[in-house]
Design a protein around this motif. Structure first.
Motif, short mmCIF file in Angstrom:
data_model
loop_
_atom_site.label_atom_id
_atom_site.label_comp_id
_atom_site.label_asym_id
_atom_site.label_seq_id
_atom_site.Cartn_x
_atom_site.Cartn_y
_atom_site.Cartn_z
N THR A 114 39.26 47.30 -45.12
CA THR A 114 39.88 48.46 -45.76
C THR A 114 41.37 48.25 -45.98
N LEU A 115 42.02 47.48 -45.10
CA LEU A 115 43.45 47.21 -45.27
C LEU A 115 43.74 46.54 -46.60
N TRP A 116 42.75 45.84 -47.14
CA TRP A 116 42.93 45.07 -48.37
C TRP A 116 42.17 45.68 -49.53
N GLY A 117 41.62 46.89 -49.34
CA GLY A 117 40.87 47.53 -50.42
C GLY A 117 39.65 46.72 -50.81
N ALA A 118 39.00 46.09 -49.82
CA ALA A 118 37.89 45.19 -50.09
C ALA A 118 36.69 45.54 -49.24
N ALA A 119 35.55 44.97 -49.61
CA ALA A 119 34.36 45.03 -48.77
C ALA A 119 34.46 43.92 -47.73
N PRO A 120 33.84 44.09 -46.54
CA PRO A 120 33.96 43.07 -45.50
C PRO A 120 33.62 41.66 -45.97
N GLY A 121 32.57 41.53 -46.77
CA GLY A 121 32.16 40.21 -47.23
C GLY A 121 33.18 39.52 -48.12
N GLN A 122 34.06 40.29 -48.75
CA GLN A 122 35.05 39.72 -49.66
C GLN A 122 36.18 39.00 -48.93
N LEU A 123 36.32 39.22 -47.62
CA LEU A 123 37.34 38.51 -46.85
C LEU A 123 36.84 37.17 -46.31
N ARG A 124 35.53 36.96 -46.36
CA ARG A 124 34.97 35.71 -45.85
C ARG A 124 35.52 34.52 -46.64
N GLY A 125 36.00 33.51 -45.94
CA GLY A 125 36.56 32.34 -46.60
C GLY A 125 38.06 32.42 -46.81
N ARG A 126 38.64 33.63 -46.70
CA ARG A 126 40.10 33.76 -46.76
C ARG A 126 40.71 33.28 -45.45
N ASN A 127 42.00 33.03 -45.45
CA ASN A 127 42.68 32.61 -44.24
C ASN A 127 43.56 33.73 -43.73
N LEU A 128 43.62 33.89 -42.40
CA LEU A 128 44.45 34.95 -41.83
C LEU A 128 45.90 34.86 -42.30
N LEU A 129 46.39 33.64 -42.52
CA LEU A 129 47.78 33.49 -42.94
C LEU A 129 47.97 33.80 -44.42
N ASP A 130 46.87 33.95 -45.15
CA ASP A 130 46.97 34.47 -46.52
C ASP A 130 47.05 35.99 -46.51
N LEU A 131 46.60 36.58 -45.42
CA LEU A 131 46.55 38.03 -45.31
C LEU A 131 47.75 38.58 -44.54
N PHE A 132 48.10 37.92 -43.43
CA PHE A 132 49.19 38.40 -42.57
C PHE A 132 50.29 37.34 -42.49
N ARG A 133 51.53 37.80 -42.45
CA ARG A 133 52.67 36.89 -42.32
C ARG A 133 53.25 37.03 -40.92
N PRO A 134 53.23 35.97 -40.12
CA PRO A 134 53.76 36.05 -38.75
C PRO A 134 55.27 36.18 -38.75
N ARG A 135 55.78 36.93 -37.78
CA ARG A 135 57.23 37.08 -37.63
C ARG A 135 57.88 35.83 -37.04
N ALA A 136 57.16 35.13 -36.17
CA ALA A 136 57.74 33.97 -35.48
C ALA A 136 56.71 32.85 -35.45
N LYS A 137 57.07 31.68 -35.98
CA LYS A 137 56.17 30.54 -35.99
C LYS A 137 55.84 30.07 -34.57
N GLU A 138 56.76 30.34 -33.63
CA GLU A 138 56.53 29.91 -32.25
C GLU A 138 55.25 30.52 -31.68
N GLN A 139 54.95 31.74 -32.11
CA GLN A 139 53.75 32.40 -31.60
C GLN A 139 52.49 31.66 -32.06
N LEU A 140 52.52 31.11 -33.26
CA LEU A 140 51.38 30.32 -33.75
C LEU A 140 51.26 29.01 -32.97
N ARG A 141 52.40 28.40 -32.65
CA ARG A 141 52.35 27.14 -31.91
C ARG A 141 51.75 27.33 -30.52
N ARG A 142 51.96 28.50 -29.92
CA ARG A 142 51.34 28.79 -28.62
C ARG A 142 49.82 28.78 -28.75
N ILE A 143 49.31 29.33 -29.84
CA ILE A 143 47.86 29.36 -30.03
C ILE A 143 47.34 27.95 -30.28
#
Length: 235
Positions: free
Chosen positions: A71-100
């Motif tokens: 719903t955040l993207w005005g889409a059906a659940p199946g339409q997000l399949r294959g997308r990347n989280l980083l295409d949808l959300f922009r992290p504030r700090a790259k360091e947090q991604l490096r921890r993961i």
């Protein structure tokens, strides 16, 4: 997100020098609930949870998203399949991604918060929140799948769409959310089975969704049902 990829071959190796490998085992979106009837229970529960949730591969590719996330993207659940989280959300700090990335590499299973922002599909406004990323699944499977839950920062929640459900329809939805059959709903509300189906059909057309599970999920997203109540109840 590029988390958990295997190391590439040395530069001196040619493409045909080694027989093709079987590759990593496929990741089931149900994670530890992938076996037997638990898989269906997991997926049904995921659809009904009002919190935006996605299950992803270690590189961030979405395997499954629940209606609240879509719903955040005005889409059906199946339409997000294959997308990347980083295409949808922009992290504030790259360091947090490096921890993961480090956690996935070392096989750690903890929860990692990532502050993110994104542009709402509803009104184009900039939103902020926190993704909690949790490596899940069998510890022997590497890289693991990632379970991502979004907490929208207070004050940035887009206004809820105006819900259109009558008192009778709302009570039907609450009983359906609790697992009641059509016959049981009718007996509880003094309606025939055809009467219950009539109301469900009208709701399906009005909200443009199909199936009881989708109707219940939509009711939570629209605020028709209380998100913090069990048994399910009108908001």
């Amino acid at each position: 997100m590029n988390i958990g990829h295997a190391d590439s071959a040395p530069d001196g190796d040619s493409a045909g020098a080694h027989p093709p490998s079987a590759g990593p085992a496929p990741v089931d979106p149900a994670g530890p609930y992938a076996d037997g009837p638990w898989r269906n229970y997991f997926l049904i529960l995921l659809d009904r949870i009002p919190t935006p949730i996605a299950v992803c591969r270690a590189d961030g590719e979405v395997l499954i998203a629940n209606p609240a996330m879509a719903t955040l993207w005005g889409a059906a659940p199946g339409q997000l399949r294959g997308r990347n989280l980083l295409d949808l959300f922009r992290p504030r700090a790259k360091e947090q991604l490096r921890r993961i990335e480090e956690a996935v590499r070392l096989g750690r299973r903890s929860r990692y918060p990532v502050e993110v922002h994104w542009r709402s599909a509803a009104d184009g406004a900039e939103r902020e929140g926190e993704l909690t990323v949790d490596p899940v699944g069998d510890a022997s499977v590497q890289p693991p799948a990632l379970l991502a839950l979004l907490r929208v920062t207070e004050g940035t929640v887009p206004p809820r769409p105006r819900a259109t459900a009558s008192p009778v329809e709302t009570r039907i939805l609450a009983l359906a959310a609790g697992g009641a059959t059509t016959a049981a709903i009718g007996a509880s509300l003094g309606l025939t089975v055809d009467g219950v189906n009539y109301h469900l059909t009208r709701l399906s057309r009005r909200w443009r969704v199909q199936g009881r599970t989708a109707l219940v999920a939509k009711a939570y997203v629209l605020g028709v049902l209380a998100a913090d109540s069990w048994p399910p109840a009108p908001a």
